[in-house]
Enzyme design. Structure first.
Site, PDB file in Angstrom:
ATOM      1  N   ARG A  92       0.810  -1.220   0.000  1.00  0.00           N
ATOM      2  CA  ARG A  92       0.000   0.000   0.000  1.00  0.00           C
ATOM      3  C   ARG A  92       0.844   1.271   0.000  1.00  0.00           C
ATOM      4  O   ARG A  92       0.624   2.176  -0.815  1.00  0.00           O
ATOM      5  CB  ARG A  92      -0.927   0.026   1.236  1.00  0.00           C
ATOM      6  CG  ARG A  92      -2.139  -0.864   1.121  1.00  0.00           C
ATOM      7  CD  ARG A  92      -2.507  -1.411   2.486  1.00  0.00           C
ATOM      8  NE  ARG A  92      -1.500  -2.378   2.857  1.00  0.00           N
ATOM      9  CZ  ARG A  92      -1.582  -3.676   2.571  1.00  0.00           C
ATOM     10  NH1 ARG A  92      -2.661  -4.131   1.991  1.00  0.00           N
ATOM     11  NH2 ARG A  92      -0.616  -4.515   2.861  1.00  0.00           N
ATOM     12  N   THR A  93       1.783   1.356   0.928  1.00  0.00           N
ATOM     13  CA  THR A  93       2.511   2.625   1.086  1.00  0.00           C
ATOM     14  C   THR A  93       3.342   2.933  -0.146  1.00  0.00           C
ATOM     15  O   THR A  93       3.324   4.045  -0.673  1.00  0.00           O
ATOM     16  CB  THR A  93       3.407   2.553   2.340  1.00  0.00           C
ATOM     17  OG1 THR A  93       2.629   2.053   3.426  1.00  0.00           O
ATOM     18  CG2 THR A  93       3.969   3.906   2.694  1.00  0.00           C
ATOM     19  N   LYS A 146      25.398  -5.742  -0.706  1.00  0.00           N
ATOM     20  CA  LYS A 146      26.864  -5.877  -0.821  1.00  0.00           C
ATOM     21  C   LYS A 146      27.561  -5.220   0.361  1.00  0.00           C
ATOM     22  O   LYS A 146      28.771  -5.046   0.350  1.00  0.00           O
ATOM     23  CB  LYS A 146      27.345  -5.213  -2.111  1.00  0.00           C
ATOM     24  CG  LYS A 146      26.766  -5.792  -3.380  1.00  0.00           C
ATOM     25  CD  LYS A 146      27.353  -5.021  -4.571  1.00  0.00           C
ATOM     26  CE  LYS A 146      26.485  -5.106  -5.795  1.00  0.00           C
ATOM     27  NZ  LYS A 146      26.815  -4.055  -6.773  1.00  0.00           N
ATOM     28  N   ARG A 181      11.352   3.914   3.830  1.00  0.00           N
ATOM     29  CA  ARG A 181      10.883   2.912   4.813  1.00  0.00           C
ATOM     30  C   ARG A 181      12.100   2.114   5.242  1.00  0.00           C
ATOM     31  O   ARG A 181      12.859   1.615   4.396  1.00  0.00           O
ATOM     32  CB  ARG A 181       9.818   1.984   4.233  1.00  0.00           C
ATOM     33  CG  ARG A 181       9.515   0.826   5.183  1.00  0.00           C
ATOM     34  CD  ARG A 181       8.311   0.027   4.784  1.00  0.00           C
ATOM     35  NE  ARG A 181       7.071   0.742   5.054  1.00  0.00           N
ATOM     36  CZ  ARG A 181       5.869   0.188   4.996  1.00  0.00           C
ATOM     37  NH1 ARG A 181       5.739  -1.090   4.684  1.00  0.00           N
ATOM     38  NH2 ARG A 181       4.788   0.894   5.254  1.00  0.00           N
ATOM     39  N   HIS A 193       4.657   5.687  11.717  1.00  0.00           N
ATOM     40  CA  HIS A 193       4.195   5.552  10.328  1.00  0.00           C
ATOM     41  C   HIS A 193       3.243   6.737  10.111  1.00  0.00           C
ATOM     42  O   HIS A 193       2.024   6.582  10.080  1.00  0.00           O
ATOM     43  CB  HIS A 193       3.485   4.214  10.166  1.00  0.00           C
ATOM     44  CG  HIS A 193       3.230   3.809   8.744  1.00  0.00           C
ATOM     45  ND1 HIS A 193       3.385   4.664   7.666  1.00  0.00           N
ATOM     46  CD2 HIS A 193       2.817   2.623   8.220  1.00  0.00           C
ATOM     47  CE1 HIS A 193       3.075   4.012   6.550  1.00  0.00           C
ATOM     48  NE2 HIS A 193       2.730   2.774   6.859  1.00  0.00           N
TER      49      HIS A 193
HETATM   50  N1   CP Z   1      -0.273  -0.098   5.938  1.00  0.00           N
HETATM   51  C1   CP Z   1       0.911  -0.336   5.364  1.00  0.00           C
HETATM   52  O1   CP Z   1       1.930   0.284   5.705  1.00  0.00           O
HETATM   53  O2   CP Z   1       0.891  -1.294   4.394  1.00  0.00           O
HETATM   54  P1   CP Z   1       2.157  -1.736   3.537  1.00  0.00           P
HETATM   55  O3   CP Z   1       3.130  -2.395   4.486  1.00  0.00           O
HETATM   56  O4   CP Z   1       1.638  -2.674   2.493  1.00  0.00           O
HETATM   57  O5   CP Z   1       2.775  -0.505   2.943  1.00  0.00           O
END
Ligand code: CP
Length: 310
Positions: free
Chosen positions: A58-59, A86, A108, A136
């Protein structure tokens, strides 16, 4: 409009006014996403780099769609295709990416604190797409966007987060955000899935689910994050589902108008059944749709897009 930041690292640092600005701007971008031609020139000529050192559906996709719908160029790098394998350090990688002069890095990372460091050291915008069990922030903003859309307000709503609070960056960011805008927040979990400092969070703490089911406007079900656990935190999934899962019986106990949310990915049959996830009270896919609009708003705000183009 309340916004003068180049970065979004955490909800903790935002004011209530800044949160509401993001939600207001998101509403205008949501309208664009529903058009036949879903593209505006707002960020033409800007480059957004997506660095994902953890899996994401999603993100990552919604940031990429958000940037493309604003006409920015996007480049995505995941750990499996990078020189991280590496032995290159993340800071070396970040400095090399910076040498290519991007306008924004969306990051991320599996450990807390990296987005804050990048925001301090890099001249481009940095947006946190999830750092370890820390925060998040864009998930919390899309969650608030979805709640406000459904209820027309945030102040006074009773939001219950249920499940693995200890390992959840989504829970942490949502607690910060919801408290800032005046919502009432409960967390429901066994002691083993609560953080040690939960008494300092300023939320109601419950170990039994049923009393909260009857009272909450929003049930936010959280995934059990086994990948972040050093030890077994509950006997087995069946027992967990019995005490903390959202099933038909509990859905029938919910208040009229109350909704079910989940940040995804969903462990069907553990924290939520098919019936609850796909039923009429679920706004899980609204959350996903709002994720694109909220990320468009954040790219627009952090990269200084022009109001006319919007
Ligand atoms: N909600 C969320 O962060 O989903 P993903 O890990 O798929 O990005």
């Amino acid at each position: 409009m309340e916004w003068s930041r180049k970065d979004l690292v955490s909800i903790a640092e935002l004011s209530a006014e800044e949160i509401l600005t993001v939600l207001d701007v998101s509403a205008t971008f949501k309208e664009i996403n529903r058009r036949e031609i879903k593209k505006v020139p707002t960020l033409r000529g800007k480059t957004v780099v997506l660095l994902f050192y953890e899996p994401s559906t999603r993100t990552r996709l919604s940031f990429e769609l958000a940037a493309k719908r604003l006409s920015a160029d996007t480049v995505a790098l995941s750990v499996s295709g990078s020189s991280f394998l590496k032995g290159e350090t993340i800071m070396d990688a970040a400095m090399n990416v910076m040498a290519m002069i991007p306008d924004c890095i969306v990051i991320r990372y599996p450990y807390a604190g990296l987005p804050a460091r990048l925001a301090r050291e890099l001249s481009c915008s940095v947006i946190n797409a999830g750092d370890g069990a820390h925060e998040h922030p864009t998930q919390a903003l899309l969650d608030l966007c979805s709640m406000r859309e459904r209820f027309g307000r945030l102040a006074g709503l009773h939001v219950a987060m249920v499940g693995d609070i200890a390992h959840s960056r989504v829970a942490r960011s949502n607690v910060y955000a919801l408290k800032k805008v005046g919502a009432r927040v409960s967390v429901v979990a066994p002691k083993t899935l609560l953080p040690q400092d939960i008494s300092t969070w300023g939320v109601e703490v419950w170990h039994e689910f049923d009393p909260v089911v009857k009272d909450a406007d929003v049930l936010m079900m959280l995934r059990v994050q086994k990948e972040r656990m050093d030890e077994q935190c509950f006997p087995d999934e069946r027992e967990y589902a019995h005490f903390y899962g959202l099933d038909r019986r509990r859905v029938d106990m919910m208040k009229p108008g109350a909704v079910i949310m989940h940040p995804g990915p969903v462990n069907r049959g553990v924290e939520i059944t098919h019936e609850a996830a796909d039923g009429s009270r679920s706004i899980i896919l609204n959350q996903v749709e709002n994720g694109v609009a909220v990320r468009m708003a954040l790219l627009y705000l952090c990269l200084g897009g022009s109001a006319d183009d919007r």
